[in-house]
Design an enzyme around this catalytic site. Structure first.
Site, PDB file in Angstrom:
ATOM      1  N   HIS A 137      56.280  32.542  32.056  1.00 20.17           N
ATOM      2  CA  HIS A 137      56.188  31.113  31.962  1.00 20.17           C
ATOM      3  C   HIS A 137      54.799  30.671  31.849  1.00 20.17           C
ATOM      4  CE1 HIS A 137      59.901  31.976  34.079  1.00 20.17           C
ATOM      5  NE2 HIS A 137      60.223  30.640  33.504  1.00 20.17           N
ATOM      6  N   ASP A 141      58.026  30.386  28.668  1.00 21.68           N
ATOM      7  CA  ASP A 141      58.868  28.928  28.724  1.00 21.68           C
ATOM      8  C   ASP A 141      58.053  27.843  29.782  1.00 21.68           C
ATOM      9  OD1 ASP A 141      60.965  30.242  27.736  1.00 21.68           O
ATOM     10  OD2 ASP A 141      62.349  29.968  29.397  1.00 21.68           O
TER      11      ASP A 141
END
Length: 212
Positions: free
Chosen positions: A178, A32
């Site tokens: 991430h 993400d």
């Protein structure tokens, strides 16, 4: 009572969407908050060395700032997902505002892979039930995760590695990482060989073609 009903509806939507991976043999790595000018290339290098496919949920405005990173993701045949236009305050928007954020990001991402549809993941997993239901009925998401790596909370790579050794993924898991975590590429460099040796295989999220 109303709040509990909303939370239960969200839980049911997430559980329904995770059904497509729960009984599959692969692990699904997802990243993400990209693209990131340093983190994304580092992740791509690690994934390339270990021949592991993944899904990157990208923020529209970041994709406009770092288009070369997006093109590199596509060139390596990873799947691009939609992570909203700006990320900030997404969960506070109404259903229409969330839809507009999704559509604006979609137009940006489509320039890179030309896909007409892609998975959507809400920032922090927060979405309005009506918006989530709209996505679900169209087979677009909102894509959740079954295992959070916690990489955003670690600054020491050894601690992240140990954490994931204590909480390893299993077949069917959708694993959240991430792009902007500096320790994630180094942790995966050590963990991917271990996970492969344990018999795990990896895939992009199922149900979408990969753009070129």
């Amino acid at each position: 009572m109303k709040t509990r009903l909303i939370q239960e509806l969200k839980r049911l939507i997430r559980a329904w969407l995770l059904r497509s991976t729960r009984n599959r043999p692969e692990v699904y790595l997802t990243f993400d908050d990209g693209p990131h000018p340093v983190g994304t290339p580092a992740l791509l290098d690690v994934l390339r060395r270990h021949e592991v496919p993944a899904t990157f949920f990208l923020i529209g405005t970041a994709a406009e700032r770092f288009p070369d990173a997006v093109d590199a993701i596509v060139a390596d045949e990873h799947l691009i997902g939609n992570h909203s236009l700006t990320h900030r305050h997404f969960g506070q928007l109404g259903s229409l505002g969330q839809w507009r954020q999704m559509r604006a990001a979609e137009r940006i991402l489509r320039r890179h892979d030309r896909l007409r549809g892609r998975p959507f993941r809400a920032p922090q997993g927060r979405f309005r039930p009506l918006f989530g239901l709209w996505l679900a009925l169209r087979g677009r998401g909102p894509i959740h995760w079954s295992l959070d790596s916690g990489d955003g909370g670690f600054t020491d790579v050894d601690e992240l590695v140990e954490h994931l050794r204590e909480h390893p993924p299993g077949p069917g898991d959708v694993l959240l990482f991430h792009d902007d975590s500096p320790v994630t590429p180094r942790a995966l460099e050590r963990l991917l060989p271990e996970w492969k040796a344990a018999g795990l295989t990896f895939a992009r999220l199922p149900g979408w073609e990969v753009g070129r």
